[in-house]
Motif scaffolding. Structure first.
Motif, PDB file in Angstrom:
ATOM      1  N   ALA A   1       5.138  12.112 -19.228  1.00 38.66           N
ATOM      2  CA  ALA A   1       5.520  10.773 -18.779  1.00 38.66           C
ATOM      3  C   ALA A   1       6.442  10.814 -17.560  1.00 38.66           C
ATOM      4  O   ALA A   1       6.250  10.074 -16.587  1.00 38.66           O
ATOM      5  N   HIS A   2       7.451  11.696 -17.606  1.00 38.68           N
ATOM      6  CA  HIS A   2       8.419  11.734 -16.511  1.00 38.68           C
ATOM      7  C   HIS A   2       7.851  12.358 -15.240  1.00 38.68           C
ATOM      8  O   HIS A   2       8.519  12.337 -14.195  1.00 38.68           O
TER       9      HIS A   2
ATOM     10  N   PHE B   1       6.863   6.176 -14.178  1.00 39.94           N
ATOM     11  CA  PHE B   1       8.077   6.312 -14.991  1.00 39.94           C
ATOM     12  C   PHE B   1       9.307   6.061 -14.134  1.00 39.94           C
ATOM     13  O   PHE B   1      10.218   5.315 -14.529  1.00 39.94           O
TER      14      PHE B   1
ATOM     15  N   TRP C   1      12.053   3.193 -14.243  1.00 37.51           N
ATOM     16  CA  TRP C   1      13.458   3.614 -14.348  1.00 37.51           C
ATOM     17  C   TRP C   1      14.300   2.851 -13.323  1.00 37.51           C
ATOM     18  O   TRP C   1      15.366   2.318 -13.645  1.00 37.51           O
TER      19      TRP C   1
ATOM     20  N   LEU D   1       6.714  -0.193 -21.076  1.00 40.29           N
ATOM     21  CA  LEU D   1       6.388   1.227 -21.237  1.00 40.29           C
ATOM     22  C   LEU D   1       5.137   1.409 -22.090  1.00 40.29           C
ATOM     23  O   LEU D   1       4.288   2.256 -21.790  1.00 40.29           O
TER      24      LEU D   1
ATOM     25  N   PHE E   1       2.132   3.486 -20.712  1.00 37.43           N
ATOM     26  CA  PHE E   1       2.024   4.846 -21.255  1.00 37.43           C
ATOM     27  C   PHE E   1       1.380   4.917 -22.639  1.00 37.43           C
ATOM     28  O   PHE E   1       1.228   6.012 -23.183  1.00 37.43           O
TER      29      PHE E   1
ATOM     30  N   ILE F   1       9.720   8.096 -24.892  1.00 33.04           N
ATOM     31  CA  ILE F   1       9.722   7.768 -23.463  1.00 33.04           C
ATOM     32  C   ILE F   1      10.799   6.721 -23.174  1.00 33.04           C
ATOM     33  O   ILE F   1      11.526   6.811 -22.179  1.00 33.04           O
TER      34      ILE F   1
ATOM     35  N   LEU G   1      14.074   6.823 -20.679  1.00 34.00           N
ATOM     36  CA  LEU G   1      14.285   5.786 -19.676  1.00 34.00           C
ATOM     37  C   LEU G   1      15.683   5.181 -19.767  1.00 34.00           C
ATOM     38  O   LEU G   1      16.199   4.652 -18.778  1.00 34.00           O
TER      39      LEU G   1
END
Length: 550
Positions: A269-270, A275, A279, A410, A414, A422, A426
């Motif tokens: 995810a990151h 993402f 963020w 999210l 995702f 996740i 975040l």
């Protein structure tokens, strides 16, 4: 009747806190899960209300008057037993809350997905309430470092785990109303101080003696109450079996409102630009709001001055004692209104996002918020107190709404399989904003005062900077696009991940007789257990806020 798998293998029996133990059985009512989440969030939400302890703690030794020491530094304040703490020493606990919340949510999010919300909720209860007990020891022995460790660090871990523990679960229980579901729970975090602050005041008055300000006793009493509520919430959690969906519900097309039907692994995810764009969206939305909300009471008094107390020609610095008391009461009412809009916005905006889409909802936050910040100096210059108050109440609602909408955002991008973990990662955006926002506002305010800017105008430049932050957030939100197919987990790997949650003898999808009905014998009781304290807090807050209109 379908039997739900709840073991790892033949003869194995899961422990009381294991995820396999809490897989819902046929007949379970999904409306029992939100009050379980609220029970935890209403308790940890008291983090917002810790300022109620600062003044009494600043005279913990002197009781009636602070015992001040001219040579006291922050380092010596941590261990002194002969000097009263300064409020500036105590507010570091507030900073620790949200720094540790974000870092612990990021660190333990993956574990939470494996362990399940019940185990995470129990650990959160032990950390949050145990941290209060450690803080009580620190107050009784007058050791500030114990307070920092107890509430700030240990309690901060409880905040992080407690905050994210219901997110993934609620999104999976309410795929048809993701925003509303997370809004219900995260509304509790905003409302915790609304209940906890007046309750703490009542307790401190009860425990106060000629030799004690009653704070350490209050910490122990609150910790005991919170432990009961949080454990009840943790044991009320249930998770749906893999493939469950509400009876009669059909998922929306993947292209509508950017809602995917795939799942992105936590490890990936990151690595996606989406993402980091989300963020930035959260960080900028929070930074632009948290700093100004934190100075709401002095801001109102400095901008409107004597107009608040029927003396429009008197400046803030020229108030007599009676005018100071009256203005402080009005400012407290303003803060109370902001609190209510912060709470209500979490449910309102998150629920609205189910219809508008998350991206459109955040676009409203940024455009409307920037417009209100730019209009605020004109409203202040025109002495339009009611419109000024309304503007900041709307800003507070979007501040809360941003927190409640982000988990659903999210999940849309995702998928739901790792959304809790996740979301935990975040929340480092919140930790960053919790430092950035207040620093920007405090530094600019001090700089304006030092430059000799009249008190009613010291916030004008600050409003422009905050509007610019929201404009940057708008651009980040605009850049968010659906993920490429390569980021999603393959069918084989997903099947392995979900294996423990699958029904034994059912298809991969279906209602399985779970989640039907809205009211049964248990649901009203569960909702009353959390609803009555909320109503009490609303009544207390409205009573204080009415002074604005008298």
């Amino acid at each position: 009747m379908v039997q739900i798998a709840a073991t790892d293998g033949p003869g194995a029996r899961p422990g009381l806190l294991d995820r396999e133990r809490i897989i819902a059985r046929p007949g379970f009512n999904r409306w029992l899960v939100p009050p379980a989440a609220l029970a935890i969030h209403l308790c940890i939400g008291m983090a917002y209300g810790f300022s109620v302890f600062w003044l009494p703690l600043s005279r913990a030794i002197g009781v009636t008057q602070p015992v001040a020491c001219a040579d006291l530094t922050l380092l010596s304040a941590l261990t002194t037993t002969s000097c009263d703490w300064r409020i500036s020493d105590l507010v570091w606990i507030y900073t620790l809350f949200f720094v540790v919340l974000g870092t612990s949510a990021a660190a333990f999010g993956g574990w939470l997905e494996r362990a399940g919300p019940r185990k995470a909720g129990v650990v959160a209860a032990i950390c949050w309430c145990g941290g209060m007990a450690v803080s009580a020891l620190g107050i009784a022995s007058h050791q500030l470092w114990l307070m920092w460790l107890g509430s700030g660090v240990i309690g901060g871990v409880g905040l992080g785990l407690g905050y994210i523990s219901p997110v993934s679960t609620l999104i999976k229980w309410f795929p048809d109303r993701r925003g509303m579901a997370t809004g219900m729970a995260i509304m509790g975090f905003g409302g915790g101080a609304m209940i906890g602050s007046p309750l703490a005041n009542m307790m401190m008055n009860h425990f106060r003696t000629p030799d004690s300000v009653g704070v350490w006793e209050t910490f122990l009493a609150l910790g005991a109450i919170y432990l009961v509520f949080m454990l009840a919430g943790a044991f009320g959690y249930r998770v749906p079996p893999a493939g469950w969906r509400p009876d009669g519900w059909t998922p929306k097309p993947a292209s509508k409102a950017m809602i995917t039907h795939g799942h992105v692994h936590l490890r990936d995810a990151h690595k996606t630009p989406q993402f980091w764009l989300i963020w930035a969206v959260l960080c900028l939305n929070v930074s632009a709001s948290i700093g100004i909300i934190g100075v709401a009471a002095p801001m109102l008094q400095e901008i409107f001055g004597g107009a608040l107390v029927g003396a429009p020609d008197v400046g803030f610095l020229d108030f007599d004692e009676q005018q100071k008391l009256s203005a402080a009461a009005i400012a407290a009412g303003f803060v109370g209104l902001i609190s209510l809009f912060n709470i209500g916005g979490r449910f309102f905006w998150a629920s609205l996002s189910d219809h508008l889409g998350r991206k459109a909802t955040y676009a409203i936050f940024f455009v409307l918020g920037a417009g209100l910040y730019l209009a605020a100096p004109m409203l202040a210059g025109g002495h339009a107190l009611a419109l000024f108050v309304l503007a900041f109440c709307v800003i507070a609602s979007m501040y809360g709404g941003g927190f409640a909408t982000i988990p659903a955002y999210l999940a849309d991008i995702f998928g739901t399989q790792f959304v809790g973990a996740i979301h935990g990662r975040l929340l480092t955006a919140w930790s960053t904003a919790g430092i950035l926002g207040p620093l920007v506002v405090a530094y600019m305010r001090d700089a304006q005062i030092a430059a000799g800017v009249p008190r009613p105008q010291i916030y004008d430049t600050i409003m422009i900077v905050l509007a610019a932050m929201l404009a940057a957030g708008f651009l980040c939100n605009l850049a968010i696009r659906p993920l490429a197919e390569r980021w999603f987990i393959g069918r084989t790997e997903l099947a392995e991940i979900q294996a423990k949650l699958r029904p034994v003898d059912a298809a991969h999808e279906g209602s399985f007789g779970i989640g039907r009905g809205g009211i049964d014998t248990r649901a009203p009781l569960a909702w009353a257990a959390v609803g009555l304290p909320i109503l009490w807090g609303v009544w207390i807050t409205l009573d204080k806020a009415l002074v604005l209109f008298r």
